[in-house]
Design a protein around this motif. Sequence first.
Motif, PDB file in Angstrom:
ATOM      1  N   VAL A 169      29.089  33.511  36.663  1.00  0.00           N
ATOM      2  CA  VAL A 169      28.357  33.453  37.929  1.00  0.00           C
ATOM      3  C   VAL A 169      27.797  34.832  38.232  1.00  0.00           C
ATOM      4  O   VAL A 169      28.301  35.849  37.747  1.00  0.00           O
ATOM      5  CB  VAL A 169      29.273  32.982  39.083  1.00  0.00           C
ATOM      6  CG1 VAL A 169      29.743  31.563  38.838  1.00  0.00           C
ATOM      7  CG2 VAL A 169      30.462  33.934  39.243  1.00  0.00           C
ATOM      8  N   PRO A 170      26.725  34.907  39.030  1.00  0.00           N
ATOM      9  CA  PRO A 170      26.155  36.216  39.369  1.00  0.00           C
ATOM     10  C   PRO A 170      27.182  37.090  40.085  1.00  0.00           C
ATOM     11  O   PRO A 170      27.962  36.600  40.904  1.00  0.00           O
ATOM     12  CB  PRO A 170      24.984  35.865  40.288  1.00  0.00           C
ATOM     13  CG  PRO A 170      24.646  34.445  39.960  1.00  0.00           C
ATOM     14  CD  PRO A 170      25.949  33.800  39.605  1.00  0.00           C
ATOM     15  N   PRO A 171      27.204  38.386  39.787  1.00  0.00           N
ATOM     16  CA  PRO A 171      28.162  39.281  40.459  1.00  0.00           C
ATOM     17  C   PRO A 171      27.850  39.407  41.943  1.00  0.00           C
ATOM     18  O   PRO A 171      26.690  39.385  42.363  1.00  0.00           O
ATOM     19  CB  PRO A 171      27.966  40.612  39.726  1.00  0.00           C
ATOM     20  CG  PRO A 171      26.601  40.533  39.133  1.00  0.00           C
ATOM     21  CD  PRO A 171      26.366  39.104  38.800  1.00  0.00           C
ATOM     22  N   THR A 172      28.880  39.538  42.724  1.00  0.00           N
ATOM     23  CA  THR A 172      28.745  39.702  44.170  1.00  0.00           C
ATOM     24  C   THR A 172      28.626  41.186  44.510  1.00  0.00           C
ATOM     25  O   THR A 172      28.800  42.064  43.650  1.00  0.00           O
ATOM     26  CB  THR A 172      29.964  39.113  44.887  1.00  0.00           C
ATOM     27  OG1 THR A 172      31.125  39.884  44.514  1.00  0.00           O
ATOM     28  CG2 THR A 172      30.181  37.653  44.485  1.00  0.00           C
ATOM     29  N   ALA A 173      28.369  41.476  45.775  1.00  0.00           N
ATOM     30  CA  ALA A 173      28.311  42.866  46.225  1.00  0.00           C
ATOM     31  C   ALA A 173      29.647  43.561  45.992  1.00  0.00           C
ATOM     32  O   ALA A 173      29.700  44.744  45.622  1.00  0.00           O
ATOM     33  CB  ALA A 173      27.925  42.918  47.698  1.00  0.00           C
ATOM     34  N   ALA A 174      30.740  42.825  46.214  1.00  0.00           N
ATOM     35  CA  ALA A 174      32.065  43.399  45.967  1.00  0.00           C
ATOM     36  C   ALA A 174      32.260  43.694  44.488  1.00  0.00           C
ATOM     37  O   ALA A 174      32.867  44.711  44.123  1.00  0.00           O
ATOM     38  CB  ALA A 174      33.147  42.448  46.466  1.00  0.00           C
ATOM     39  N   ASP A 175      31.756  42.820  43.616  1.00  0.00           N
ATOM     40  CA  ASP A 175      31.844  43.063  42.171  1.00  0.00           C
ATOM     41  C   ASP A 175      31.113  44.350  41.804  1.00  0.00           C
ATOM     42  O   ASP A 175      31.605  45.169  41.021  1.00  0.00           O
ATOM     43  CB  ASP A 175      31.246  41.893  41.389  1.00  0.00           C
ATOM     44  CG  ASP A 175      32.067  40.615  41.515  1.00  0.00           C
ATOM     45  OD1 ASP A 175      33.271  40.721  41.810  1.00  0.00           O
ATOM     46  OD2 ASP A 175      31.496  39.529  41.309  1.00  0.00           O
ATOM     47  N   HIS A 176      29.914  44.519  42.346  1.00  0.00           N
ATOM     48  CA  HIS A 176      29.147  45.735  42.062  1.00  0.00           C
ATOM     49  C   HIS A 176      29.905  46.975  42.534  1.00  0.00           C
ATOM     50  O   HIS A 176      29.895  48.011  41.863  1.00  0.00           O
ATOM     51  CB  HIS A 176      27.775  45.670  42.746  1.00  0.00           C
ATOM     52  CG  HIS A 176      26.820  44.722  42.095  1.00  0.00           C
ATOM     53  ND1 HIS A 176      26.426  44.855  40.772  1.00  0.00           N
ATOM     54  CD2 HIS A 176      26.173  43.632  42.573  1.00  0.00           C
ATOM     55  CE1 HIS A 176      25.582  43.883  40.465  1.00  0.00           C
ATOM     56  NE2 HIS A 176      25.403  43.129  41.542  1.00  0.00           N
ATOM     57  N   THR A 203      42.862  40.516  46.361  1.00  0.00           N
ATOM     58  CA  THR A 203      41.498  40.052  46.048  1.00  0.00           C
ATOM     59  C   THR A 203      40.856  40.929  44.988  1.00  0.00           C
ATOM     60  O   THR A 203      40.184  40.429  44.076  1.00  0.00           O
ATOM     61  CB  THR A 203      40.641  40.055  47.326  1.00  0.00           C
ATOM     62  OG1 THR A 203      41.273  39.259  48.339  1.00  0.00           O
ATOM     63  CG2 THR A 203      39.251  39.503  47.035  1.00  0.00           C
ATOM     64  N   ARG A 207      39.376  39.654  41.483  1.00  0.00           N
ATOM     65  CA  ARG A 207      37.966  39.864  41.137  1.00  0.00           C
ATOM     66  C   ARG A 207      37.838  40.644  39.833  1.00  0.00           C
ATOM     67  O   ARG A 207      36.984  40.354  38.994  1.00  0.00           O
ATOM     68  CB  ARG A 207      37.239  40.621  42.253  1.00  0.00           C
ATOM     69  CG  ARG A 207      37.132  39.902  43.581  1.00  0.00           C
ATOM     70  CD  ARG A 207      36.459  38.542  43.444  1.00  0.00           C
ATOM     71  NE  ARG A 207      35.160  38.653  42.800  1.00  0.00           N
ATOM     72  CZ  ARG A 207      34.574  37.659  42.127  1.00  0.00           C
ATOM     73  NH1 ARG A 207      35.208  36.502  41.991  1.00  0.00           N
ATOM     74  NH2 ARG A 207      33.393  37.831  41.588  1.00  0.00           N
ATOM     75  N   ASP A 210      38.587  38.407  36.948  1.00  0.00           N
ATOM     76  CA  ASP A 210      37.471  37.494  36.735  1.00  0.00           C
ATOM     77  C   ASP A 210      36.318  38.201  36.021  1.00  0.00           C
ATOM     78  O   ASP A 210      35.715  37.651  35.093  1.00  0.00           O
ATOM     79  CB  ASP A 210      37.003  36.934  38.076  1.00  0.00           C
ATOM     80  CG  ASP A 210      35.880  35.931  37.919  1.00  0.00           C
ATOM     81  OD1 ASP A 210      36.118  34.847  37.364  1.00  0.00           O
ATOM     82  OD2 ASP A 210      34.739  36.236  38.338  1.00  0.00           O
TER      83      ASP A 210
END
Length: 316
Positions: A169-176, A203, A207, A210
């Motif tokens: 899935v596309p990375p989220t702002a938190a992933d970045h 969390t 993350r 993941d």
Amino acid sequence: MLDGIDRALIHALHLDARAPFSRIGAVLGVSTQTVARRYQRLRAEAGLRVVGLPDPDRAGLTQWLVRLTAQPATARTLARSLARRPDTSWVKLTSGGTEIVTIAHTPRQAQSAMLLHDIPRTASVTAVSAHFILHTYLGGPTAWHGRVTALTEEQQDALRPPESVAEDVPPTAADHALIAALRHDGRASIADLAAAAGLAPATATRRLSDLRARGAVFFDVEISAALYGVTTQAFLWMAVAPADLDEVATTLATHEELAVVVATTGPTNLAAQALCPDPAALHHYLTHRLGALRAIHTVHTAPVLEIVKAVGPLTG
């Protein structure tokens, strides 16, 4: 030079950059304190650094191998300016100190400010060529062979993290935000990563797991090749017929003398980086192993004189 424990620790970090020191120590047959002490010493005295990086494809990035020719008096200053940019890695001075080679990372759907705007405005630059990296055969998540020979197969199996698969899935702002923190320290604590991303520790742990499971982030280990007896580095710019390119590149990726092999656009469509003990060893490699591959039509060799920036961001 590195001793056996140092080499084993570095090999272990290539297998699992975030493995607890207790697990590394158990596999190496030394105490947790010994591993922690060696790690800190290598960081302080040998420039050891673990960095977490986004997978370019999953992050929507393109990579350009950029060659710049600059006036001798300004080349080093320009190289350091490029090294400070967040969109560059592996900034190196080559060819007598007048050529700069770097990798530029740009959003797939956007133009590169460095390629199209910043560099042409730099008066000291006399020539620019940019080569789109089409495929990486060696490099990135795959370590140079010289760094990963210290452990037995049994030890490697014990250290490799279990394979897992997660939905892409596309990375989220938190992933970045997590990846940005890992760029500076791939072994940062969960507490520090959570604080950087504005997440609860549980969390952040989930993350990060993941991201690793779906290959959105990988880890690299920075340390000077000179500590492995390398005194001579060179870029090799090769021209290969398209029909032979995949076979030649796959063969080169097995050569222990090479740390990077990538297919690119341009008149030389295959680029590699050689790491050799001395100039004689480089000559032997070029004339014997590389020379035996008749599908390689031309080879241009550019010695690396200085590594201004490796894969991670500058720290000073």
